[in-house]
Design an enzyme around this catalytic site. Structure first.
Site, PDB file in Angstrom:
ATOM      1  N   LYS A  14      16.396 -23.673 -18.515  1.00 22.19           N
ATOM      2  CA  LYS A  14      17.630 -22.964 -18.147  1.00 22.19           C
ATOM      3  C   LYS A  14      17.876 -22.946 -16.636  1.00 22.19           C
ATOM      4  O   LYS A  14      19.008 -23.126 -16.180  1.00 22.19           O
ATOM      5  CB  LYS A  14      17.564 -21.531 -18.687  1.00 22.19           C
ATOM      6  N   ARG A  89      20.896  -9.012 -22.766  1.00 23.09           N
ATOM      7  CA  ARG A  89      19.665  -9.308 -23.506  1.00 23.09           C
ATOM      8  C   ARG A  89      19.697  -8.786 -24.930  1.00 23.09           C
ATOM      9  O   ARG A  89      18.825  -9.115 -25.738  1.00 23.09           O
ATOM     10  CB  ARG A  89      18.465  -8.679 -22.805  1.00 23.09           C
ATOM     11  N   ARG A 128       4.091 -27.780 -15.982  1.00 16.46           N
ATOM     12  CA  ARG A 128       5.025 -27.584 -14.875  1.00 16.46           C
ATOM     13  C   ARG A 128       4.311 -27.551 -13.523  1.00 16.46           C
ATOM     14  O   ARG A 128       3.336 -26.832 -13.325  1.00 16.46           O
ATOM     15  CB  ARG A 128       5.754 -26.256 -15.098  1.00 16.46           C
ATOM     16  N   ARG A 163       1.766 -24.385 -11.598  1.00 13.31           N
ATOM     17  CA  ARG A 163       2.136 -23.005 -11.883  1.00 13.31           C
ATOM     18  C   ARG A 163       1.236 -22.489 -12.988  1.00 13.31           C
ATOM     19  O   ARG A 163       1.195 -23.051 -14.060  1.00 13.31           O
ATOM     20  CB  ARG A 163       3.600 -22.953 -12.355  1.00 13.31           C
ATOM     21  N   ARG A 174       4.902 -15.195 -25.809  1.00 12.36           N
ATOM     22  CA  ARG A 174       6.135 -14.897 -25.088  1.00 12.36           C
ATOM     23  C   ARG A 174       7.337 -15.583 -25.749  1.00 12.36           C
ATOM     24  O   ARG A 174       8.414 -15.008 -25.869  1.00 12.36           O
ATOM     25  CB  ARG A 174       5.968 -15.397 -23.639  1.00 12.36           C
TER      26      ARG A 174
END
Ligand SMILES: [Zn+2]
Length: 219
Positions: A14, A89, A128, A163, A174
């Site tokens: 995103k 949200r 990533r 990361r 998550r």
């Protein structure tokens, strides 16, 4: 240009695609997370309040977020559309947002939902790497996004950093939690007829994704 709400699970890309859209259409990318951080950095009294809440692990109240967002949307650069990221949200916030739009005489526009398979999101999250110097991001697990030279930024040749936000387990948790929490919001927008789904596939380059997004914006 339409107002866009951009919804996507973790590691769907995103951030990258918001930036592409921002550049392509010359409209602002408004992230409620950034609005909160900016306020904290400005050290206003509200900023201090937000900073306290964050430190104590409290959720930031809808009132605070709503006020910050309303101030932002009132600025001139939002007159020709914007990309909203991180808000709403849930259905409660979606309704607050609709009232806000009415008071600002703005349209809801469209809601883009970026779908991604869990396996692919996992690869993206764990592979990533980012450039601490220019902010470019790459991925060591996806061919189309590998840096040309291992460990080195293509753009500024700085050393890349891994990361380590997630392990496989925390990421999957998550991801699942996100889907659970978001499904009713997605249904809400689907029933309103404003939802546009796009799927992000394994080796989709930025150009392919931008074309997919353009397709749903223009239809
Ligand atoms: Zn760089």
């Amino acid at each position: 240009m339409k107002n866009i709400i951009f919804i996507a699970p973790p590691a769907a890309g995103k951030g990258t695609y918001s930036k592409l859209l921002q550049d392509k259409y010359n409209i602002p990318h408004i992230s409620t997370g950034d609005l909160l951080r900016d306020e904290v950095n400005k050290a206003t009294s509200l900023g201090k309040e937000i900073s306290e809440d964050m430190k104590n692990g409290k959720l930031i109240s809808d009132t605070i977020i709503t006020n910050l967002l309303k101030n932002r949307l009132e600025q001139d650069d939002c007159n020709n559309g914007y990309i909203l990221d991180g808000y709403p949200r849930n259905i409660h916030q979606a309704k607050i947002y609709e009232d806000m739009l009415k008071s600002l005489n703005k349209e809801l526009g469209i809601v883009i939902y970026l779908e991604v398979d869990k396996e692919l999101a996992l690869k993206r999250a764990l592979g990533r790497v980012v450039c601490p110097h220019c902010g470019a991001s790459f991925n060591t697990k996806i061919d189309a996004f590998k840096p040309k030279k291992e460990g080195i930024c293509d753009i500024c040749h700085h050393q890349l950093e891994i990361r380590k936000d997630d392990t496989e387990e925390t990421f999957l948790k998550r991801f699942d939690t996100y889907l659970e929490n978001t499904s009713s919001l997605i249904n809400y927008y689907e029933e309103k007829g404003v939802l546009r789904k796009i799927k992000s596939e394994n080796n989709d380059t930025n150009e392919i994704m931008l074309n997919k997004i353009r397709g749903v914006i223009n239809d």
